[in-house]
Design an enzyme around this catalytic site. Sequence first.
Site, PDB file in Angstrom:
ATOM      1  N   GLU A   1       0.847  -1.209   0.000  1.00  0.00           N
ATOM      2  CA  GLU A   1       0.000   0.000   0.000  1.00  0.00           C
ATOM      3  C   GLU A   1       0.883   1.260   0.000  1.00  0.00           C
ATOM      4  O   GLU A   1       0.568   2.271   0.621  1.00  0.00           O
ATOM      5  CB  GLU A   1      -0.969  -0.004   1.194  1.00  0.00           C
ATOM      6  CG  GLU A   1      -1.703  -1.327   1.330  1.00  0.00           C
ATOM      7  CD  GLU A   1      -3.203  -1.260   1.196  1.00  0.00           C
ATOM      8  OE1 GLU A   1      -3.751  -0.153   1.148  1.00  0.00           O
ATOM      9  OE2 GLU A   1      -3.820  -2.335   1.108  1.00  0.00           O
TER      10      GLU A   1
HETATM   11  C1  LIG Z   1       3.318  -9.677   0.005  1.00  0.00           C
HETATM   12  C2  LIG Z   1       3.044  -8.557  -0.941  1.00  0.00           C
HETATM   13  C3  LIG Z   1       1.748  -8.317  -1.359  1.00  0.00           C
HETATM   14  C4  LIG Z   1       1.489  -7.303  -2.270  1.00  0.00           C
HETATM   15  N1  LIG Z   1       0.208  -7.118  -2.728  1.00  0.00           N
HETATM   16  C5  LIG Z   1      -0.005  -6.269  -3.757  1.00  0.00           C
HETATM   17  C6  LIG Z   1      -1.288  -6.198  -4.385  1.00  0.00           C
HETATM   18  O1  LIG Z   1      -2.241  -6.851  -3.968  1.00  0.00           O
HETATM   19  N2  LIG Z   1      -1.430  -5.394  -5.467  1.00  0.00           N
HETATM   20  C7  LIG Z   1      -0.397  -4.643  -5.953  1.00  0.00           C
HETATM   21  O2  LIG Z   1      -0.589  -3.939  -6.933  1.00  0.00           O
HETATM   22  N3  LIG Z   1       0.830  -4.661  -5.358  1.00  0.00           N
HETATM   23  C8  LIG Z   1       1.047  -5.460  -4.293  1.00  0.00           C
HETATM   24  N4  LIG Z   1       2.287  -5.520  -3.702  1.00  0.00           N
HETATM   25  C9  LIG Z   1       3.348  -4.672  -4.214  1.00  0.00           C
HETATM   26  C10 LIG Z   1       3.757  -3.569  -3.246  1.00  0.00           C
HETATM   27  O3  LIG Z   1       2.774  -2.587  -3.188  1.00  0.00           O
HETATM   28  C11 LIG Z   1       5.126  -3.051  -3.716  1.00  0.00           C
HETATM   29  O4  LIG Z   1       6.052  -4.078  -3.420  1.00  0.00           O
HETATM   30  C12 LIG Z   1       5.522  -1.755  -3.053  1.00  0.00           C
HETATM   31  O5  LIG Z   1       4.703  -0.710  -3.502  1.00  0.00           O
HETATM   32  C13 LIG Z   1       6.987  -1.391  -3.323  1.00  0.00           C
HETATM   33  O6  LIG Z   1       7.325  -1.531  -4.662  1.00  0.00           O
HETATM   34  P1  LIG Z   1       8.644  -2.350  -5.067  1.00  0.00           P
HETATM   35  O7  LIG Z   1       8.563  -3.666  -4.386  1.00  0.00           O
HETATM   36  O8  LIG Z   1       8.778  -2.353  -6.522  1.00  0.00           O
HETATM   37  O9  LIG Z   1       9.829  -1.554  -4.405  1.00  0.00           O
HETATM   38  P2  LIG Z   1      10.636  -0.297  -5.066  1.00  0.00           P
HETATM   39  O10 LIG Z   1       9.650   0.674  -5.616  1.00  0.00           O
HETATM   40  O11 LIG Z   1      11.665  -0.862  -5.965  1.00  0.00           O
HETATM   41  O12 LIG Z   1      11.300   0.309  -3.791  1.00  0.00           O
HETATM   42  C14 LIG Z   1      12.539  -0.128  -3.241  1.00  0.00           C
HETATM   43  C15 LIG Z   1      12.959   0.858  -2.150  1.00  0.00           C
HETATM   44  O13 LIG Z   1      13.177   2.155  -2.738  1.00  0.00           O
HETATM   45  C16 LIG Z   1      12.362   3.127  -2.102  1.00  0.00           C
HETATM   46  N5  LIG Z   1      11.916   4.094  -3.090  1.00  0.00           N
HETATM   47  C17 LIG Z   1      11.380   3.861  -4.305  1.00  0.00           C
HETATM   48  N6  LIG Z   1      11.086   5.013  -4.918  1.00  0.00           N
HETATM   49  C18 LIG Z   1      11.435   6.010  -4.081  1.00  0.00           C
HETATM   50  C19 LIG Z   1      11.367   7.437  -4.132  1.00  0.00           C
HETATM   51  N7  LIG Z   1      10.859   8.103  -5.166  1.00  0.00           N
HETATM   52  N8  LIG Z   1      11.833   8.131  -3.081  1.00  0.00           N
HETATM   53  C20 LIG Z   1      12.330   7.503  -1.990  1.00  0.00           C
HETATM   54  N9  LIG Z   1      12.413   6.159  -1.884  1.00  0.00           N
HETATM   55  C21 LIG Z   1      11.968   5.425  -2.908  1.00  0.00           C
HETATM   56  C22 LIG Z   1      11.193   2.350  -1.492  1.00  0.00           C
HETATM   57  O14 LIG Z   1      10.628   3.042  -0.385  1.00  0.00           O
HETATM   58  C23 LIG Z   1      11.879   1.061  -1.087  1.00  0.00           C
HETATM   59  O15 LIG Z   1      12.482   1.237   0.160  1.00  0.00           O
HETATM   60  C24 LIG Z   1       2.554  -6.498  -2.752  1.00  0.00           C
HETATM   61  C25 LIG Z   1       3.851  -6.728  -2.301  1.00  0.00           C
HETATM   62  C26 LIG Z   1       4.108  -7.735  -1.415  1.00  0.00           C
HETATM   63  C27 LIG Z   1       5.521  -7.968  -0.969  1.00  0.00           C
END
Ligand SMILES: Cc1cc2nc3c(=O)[nH]c(=O)nc-3n(C[C@H](O)[C@H](O)[C@H](O)COP(=O)(O)OP(=O)(O)OC[C@H]3O[C@@H](n4cnc5c(N)ncnc54)[C@H](O)[C@@H]3O)c2cc1C
Length: 580
Positions: free
Chosen positions: A407
Amino acid sequence: MAKLLGINLDHSRPKGGSFIFLKPDSDIFTAYDLTEDQRMIRDTLKDFMANEVLPQTVRIESKEWDVTRNLLLKLGELGVLGIEVPEQYGGQNLDKTTAAILAEELGWQGSFACTVLADTGIGMLPIVLFGNEEQKNRFLPSIVSGKIIGAYSLTESGAGSDAKAITTKAVLREDGRAYQLNGEKIFVTNGRLADFYILFAKVGDDREITAFIVEREFPGVEVGNEEHKMGILGSSTTSVSLFNVSVPVENILGRVGEGFSIAMNTLNLGRFKLGAACLGGSRQIFYEALKYSRERKQFQVPIDTFGSIRKKLCQIAALIYGIESMVYRTAGLLDKAVSEVDLGNSRATMEAIREYAGECSIVKVWCSESNYQNAVANVEIHGGNGFMKDYSAERHLRDSVINMIFEGTNSINRLLLVKEFLKKFGMGLISEKEKMWKETTSVSPFEATNDVVLRLCTQLEGAKKVFIIVSGLIMKKFGFTLSENDNQEAVILLADCLINLYVLDSALAVYVKHRKEKDQYLTRYLFHLILPVLERDVMSLVVLGSEADQYRDAFADIRPLLSYEPENVLNLNKKITENF
Ligand SMILES: Cc1cc2nc3c(=O)[nH]c(=O)nc-3n(C[C@H](O)[C@H](O)[C@H](O)COP(=O)(O)OP(=O)(O)OC[C@H]3O[C@@H](n4cnc5c(N)ncnc54)[C@H](O)[C@@H]3O)c2cc1C
């Protein structure tokens, strides 16, 4: 409405973010103010969790999906899956407070909470808020009864925090009756269980995103294997691939190009309810920690007689009190806002909720991080057993981590909440800063008092004033460059201040409103824990906002407003534990 400064806040209800400018004793909604009906629903859910869900934990965690499906059907029979659904579609049309109660009680079992909240929250609410009549009639009654399950699919391998970077494509067929979708979504909660996905894609060469209701049985929809996760093992998480999937135009949700707004607005409520679920999670943690510490003996005495264990239990209790205060306060704000719009006007409802997007992010961040801290403390209280699968302490810790990631990660939520706040008050802050700065120099140093409420109000009011001055300083120095990646440390500090101010403000307001003795001690514990951090953070912001050689002068000016007073923690903790 008692105000701290001149920004116009006159409104029938407080504007989102305005808690910063209000005296810290403002009237808020609290968990003590629940109606009879709300209490009845809470009791029903407590029974359901204790008798139906918790005994099935091993089977839920082993991914026996039939168990989860049956529990959803039973929740459907209880009527609680339709809390946020209008009656004509089989729902109960109840308020956000009742939705928070559901999330809180579900939070006692992390995996199951995740399944239900993804289904009736981010899976179903887009249809409630943005669906047309036909879509609502087709989907909502079956979701409400637990017969079908929903999911929300936004994330892709190259598009997580940067959701606009999704590459799933939707191309309108030549006959104009359907879109052909191709792409791959990952990390879909309820991926395996879902009968439909609220799925986001880009139409043709559009940069904008569109939301589709993709039904599981459409040819070309392929669900991947279960992810091997750290926690919430009993919640399904899979990829969903789309190979030339034909989605009828009737399944477009909202308007073409409106998907990003749908995706983000859905998350506002999702974040709020995630905070409420953390409340239930932490209550379960506290219950287990207390029980274990009373039963486990070392040195011939129960370990709860050790001050070190008592300190951990007190901290869990205080954080729970903080979570509860801010969750129900926010529920009250959302309910007031929603009650002011016409029933059935979904877009106005969405706008009303948006007003408190900042508060929803605050709730998400603080509740998830507090719940995580509580889970760590619980493992420590359990000693070696805390590390063993025979006890649930290790599961709670594993389950608590995800709340800080999905989220929107907590970092992203911190950036968002500051953006919301500055959008509303940014310019006002600069002028108020100048005015308040002048006042500040004439403020006499804080005087010690035995009146607890006066002391806490004065401390919080001082911290708020300093925050207003300091954020004005930051705005003046950084201006629009504040949103640049290179300046994020300043934004994160602003976010932490806003979050901590909201917690203290909410906790104190609950105590001021109901004057329960136990709440006084918990409020004081929170002040003891948080105020020094808050004062350090505003000082750090002064350094960032001042010219190199001027920050010491600025310190001297604002110091009289900062008035942290250490507590006698021995006495305070004893008082808190008397109420366990
Ligand atoms: C168990 C699980 C269930 C999930 N369920 C859903 C679901 O039902 N539907 C759905 O759509 N998604 C879902 N997700 C996805 C989840 O919302 C994303 O994993 C999350 O939004 C982070 O994206 P990412 O994993 O690509 O991390 P990234 O975006 O790659 O982030 C990596 C790190 O970089 C930081 N970061 C990235 N951009 C910035 C910025 N601009 N400024 C500062 N810091 C930054 C982040 O805070 C994080 O610490 C789920 C994930 C998991 C693990």
